[in-house]
Scaffold this motif. Structure first.
Motif, PDB file in Angstrom:
ATOM      1  N   ILE A  69      18.371   5.406   6.116  1.00  0.00           N
ATOM      2  CA  ILE A  69      17.297   4.594   5.529  1.00  0.00           C
ATOM      3  C   ILE A  69      16.324   4.155   6.629  1.00  0.00           C
ATOM      4  CG2 ILE A  69      16.785   2.361   4.421  1.00  0.00           C
ATOM      5  CD1 ILE A  69      17.893   4.340   2.423  1.00  0.00           C
ATOM      6  N   LYS A  70      16.875   3.706   7.740  1.00  0.00           N
ATOM      7  CA  LYS A  70      16.037   3.248   8.865  1.00  0.00           C
ATOM      8  C   LYS A  70      15.184   4.392   9.411  1.00  0.00           C
ATOM      9  CE  LYS A  70      16.243   0.821  13.215  1.00  0.00           C
ATOM     10  NZ  LYS A  70      17.022   0.257  14.271  1.00  0.00           N
ATOM     11  N   PRO A  73       0.818  -1.212   0.000  1.00  0.00           N
ATOM     12  CA  PRO A  73       0.000   0.000   0.000  1.00  0.00           C
ATOM     13  C   PRO A  73       0.858   1.272   0.000  1.00  0.00           C
ATOM     14  CG  PRO A  73      -0.208  -1.159   2.092  1.00  0.00           C
ATOM     15  CD  PRO A  73       0.636  -2.004   1.202  1.00  0.00           C
ATOM     16  N   SER A  74       2.089   1.169   0.469  1.00  0.00           N
ATOM     17  CA  SER A  74       2.996   2.321   0.475  1.00  0.00           C
ATOM     18  C   SER A  74       4.289   1.935  -0.240  1.00  0.00           C
ATOM     19  CB  SER A  74       3.320   2.750   1.914  1.00  0.00           C
ATOM     20  OG  SER A  74       4.375   3.694   1.905  1.00  0.00           O
ATOM     21  N   ILE A  75       4.444   2.453  -1.452  1.00  0.00           N
ATOM     22  CA  ILE A  75       5.635   2.131  -2.241  1.00  0.00           C
ATOM     23  C   ILE A  75       6.889   2.628  -1.534  1.00  0.00           C
ATOM     24  CG2 ILE A  75       6.852   2.579  -4.413  1.00  0.00           C
ATOM     25  CD1 ILE A  75       4.086   2.586  -5.771  1.00  0.00           C
ATOM     26  N   SER A  76       6.847   3.834  -0.978  1.00  0.00           N
ATOM     27  CA  SER A  76       8.044   4.364  -0.333  1.00  0.00           C
ATOM     28  C   SER A  76       8.433   3.502   0.867  1.00  0.00           C
ATOM     29  CB  SER A  76       7.874   5.828   0.070  1.00  0.00           C
ATOM     30  OG  SER A  76       6.871   5.982   1.043  1.00  0.00           O
ATOM     31  N   ASN A  77       7.456   3.059   1.651  1.00  0.00           N
ATOM     32  CA  ASN A  77       7.752   2.195   2.787  1.00  0.00           C
ATOM     33  C   ASN A  77       8.346   0.861   2.321  1.00  0.00           C
ATOM     34  OD1 ASN A  77       7.777   1.654   5.629  1.00  0.00           O
ATOM     35  ND2 ASN A  77       6.049   0.282   5.296  1.00  0.00           N
ATOM     36  N   ALA A  78       7.763   0.281   1.285  1.00  0.00           N
ATOM     37  CA  ALA A  78       8.267  -0.985   0.754  1.00  0.00           C
ATOM     38  C   ALA A  78       9.696  -0.827   0.251  1.00  0.00           C
ATOM     39  CB  ALA A  78       7.358  -1.486  -0.364  1.00  0.00           C
ATOM     40  N   LEU A  79       9.962   0.276  -0.438  1.00  0.00           N
ATOM     41  CA  LEU A  79      11.320   0.526  -0.936  1.00  0.00           C
ATOM     42  C   LEU A  79      12.309   0.690   0.205  1.00  0.00           C
ATOM     43  CD1 LEU A  79      10.995   3.002  -3.940  1.00  0.00           C
ATOM     44  CD2 LEU A  79      11.930   0.690  -3.954  1.00  0.00           C
ATOM     45  N   LEU A  80      11.934   1.482   1.195  1.00  0.00           N
ATOM     46  CA  LEU A  80      12.838   1.717   2.322  1.00  0.00           C
ATOM     47  C   LEU A  80      13.086   0.433   3.118  1.00  0.00           C
ATOM     48  CD1 LEU A  80      11.476   5.198   3.378  1.00  0.00           C
ATOM     49  CD2 LEU A  80      13.761   4.724   2.452  1.00  0.00           C
ATOM     50  N   GLU A  81      12.060  -0.387   3.300  1.00  0.00           N
ATOM     51  CA  GLU A  81      12.248  -1.673   3.978  1.00  0.00           C
ATOM     52  C   GLU A  81      13.208  -2.552   3.183  1.00  0.00           C
ATOM     53  OE1 GLU A  81       8.467  -3.540   4.677  1.00  0.00           O
ATOM     54  OE2 GLU A  81       7.951  -2.143   6.292  1.00  0.00           O
ATOM     55  N   SER A  82      13.029  -2.587   1.871  1.00  0.00           N
ATOM     56  CA  SER A  82      13.903  -3.397   1.020  1.00  0.00           C
ATOM     57  C   SER A  82      15.335  -2.872   1.060  1.00  0.00           C
ATOM     58  CB  SER A  82      13.393  -3.401  -0.426  1.00  0.00           C
ATOM     59  OG  SER A  82      12.157  -4.063  -0.507  1.00  0.00           O
ATOM     60  N   CYS A  83      15.482  -1.561   0.997  1.00  0.00           N
ATOM     61  CA  CYS A  83      16.819  -0.972   1.038  1.00  0.00           C
ATOM     62  C   CYS A  83      17.482  -1.219   2.392  1.00  0.00           C
ATOM     63  CB  CYS A  83      16.762   0.523   0.720  1.00  0.00           C
ATOM     64  SG  CYS A  83      16.354   0.850  -1.008  1.00  0.00           S
ATOM     65  N   GLU A  84      16.696  -1.183   3.450  1.00  0.00           N
ATOM     66  CA  GLU A  84      17.268  -1.464   4.771  1.00  0.00           C
ATOM     67  C   GLU A  84      17.772  -2.910   4.841  1.00  0.00           C
ATOM     68  OE1 GLU A  84      16.385  -1.239   9.544  1.00  0.00           O
ATOM     69  OE2 GLU A  84      14.699  -0.944   8.179  1.00  0.00           O
ATOM     70  N   LYS A  85      17.021  -3.837   4.265  1.00  0.00           N
ATOM     71  CA  LYS A  85      17.472  -5.230   4.234  1.00  0.00           C
ATOM     72  C   LYS A  85      18.771  -5.354   3.435  1.00  0.00           C
ATOM     73  CE  LYS A  85      13.046  -7.694   4.803  1.00  0.00           C
ATOM     74  NZ  LYS A  85      12.742  -7.057   6.010  1.00  0.00           N
ATOM     75  N   GLY A  86      18.867  -4.619   2.341  1.00  0.00           N
ATOM     76  CA  GLY A  86      20.103  -4.617   1.557  1.00  0.00           C
ATOM     77  C   GLY A  86      21.273  -4.055   2.344  1.00  0.00           C
ATOM     78  N   GLU A  87      21.018  -3.000   3.094  1.00  0.00           N
ATOM     79  CA  GLU A  87      22.073  -2.408   3.930  1.00  0.00           C
ATOM     80  C   GLU A  87      22.461  -3.365   5.055  1.00  0.00           C
ATOM     81  OE1 GLU A  87      23.842   0.141   3.223  1.00  0.00           O
ATOM     82  OE2 GLU A  87      22.617   1.260   1.819  1.00  0.00           O
ATOM     83  N   ASP A  88      21.493  -4.115   5.590  1.00  0.00           N
ATOM     84  CA  ASP A  88      21.802  -5.134   6.597  1.00  0.00           C
ATOM     85  C   ASP A  88      22.745  -6.194   6.019  1.00  0.00           C
ATOM     86  OD1 ASP A  88      20.207  -3.974   8.590  1.00  0.00           O
ATOM     87  OD2 ASP A  88      18.477  -5.256   8.148  1.00  0.00           O
ATOM     88  N   GLU A  89      22.465  -6.625   4.802  1.00  0.00           N
ATOM     89  CA  GLU A  89      23.307  -7.627   4.138  1.00  0.00           C
ATOM     90  C   GLU A  89      24.718  -7.086   3.914  1.00  0.00           C
ATOM     91  OE1 GLU A  89      24.443 -11.195   2.427  1.00  0.00           O
ATOM     92  OE2 GLU A  89      22.585 -10.765   3.485  1.00  0.00           O
TER      93      GLU A  89
END
Length: 152
Positions: free
Chosen positions: A145-146, A92-108
């Motif tokens: 990002i977080k 429902p929120s593209i920006s939230n989905a993107l930021l969550e995905s980017c945070e996972k990438g930064e975690d990796e």
């Protein structure tokens, strides 16, 4: 020789995660542009530039051994970018989905660097210094990002 090969492998691991980071942010930019999230496009471009700078610092360490730096990305990174597409399409929120995905990438990224540092600590002090500096900069990006994700 084995010591040099191990160092090259460690540096190539760092190169590969930076390649993944660039590809991940390129995918995020594509999605953000489609959703008119221009502030995220600017931010993500900055992190691409950051990883390109990291690569400029890492690749000479491989080149000086007459080896070739890693040019690819991890298979898991490719799967992750597909997931980013799907998640942003159904969220429902593209920006939230993107930021969550980017945070996972930064975690990796963070996890990969910590593993490389752990493997390098005693044998390659100059590599450790470089990687700790890069990780410090990346942690600032991760925190940004977080924070943005938490504001969503």
């Amino acid at each position: 020789m084995e010591n040099t090969n191990k160092q090259i492998d460690l540096v190539n691991d760092a190169i590969e995660i930076n390649n993944d980071r660039i590809k991940g942010y390129e995918k995020a930019i594509e999605i953000a542009k489609d959703a008119n999230l221009n502030e995220l496009v600017v931010l993500f471009n900055g992190y691409i530039d950051q990883s390109r700078q990291f690569l400029a610092e890492l690749k000479p360490l491989v080149n000086q051994t007459s080896e070739e730096p890693e040019e690819g990305t991890k298979f898991s990174g490719k799967i992750f970018r597909i997931w980013m597409d799907i998640k942003s399409a159904i969220s429902p929120s593209i920006s939230n989905a993107l930021l969550e995905s980017c945070e996972k990438g930064e975690d990796e990224f963070k996890e990969t660097y910590k593993n490389i540092l752990s493997d390098s600590l005693n044998e390659y002090p100059s590599l450790v210094d470089l990687l700790q500096d890069q990780l410090s900069q990346q942690l600032e990006a991760h925190q940004k990002i977080k924070q943005l994700r938490d504001l969503q």
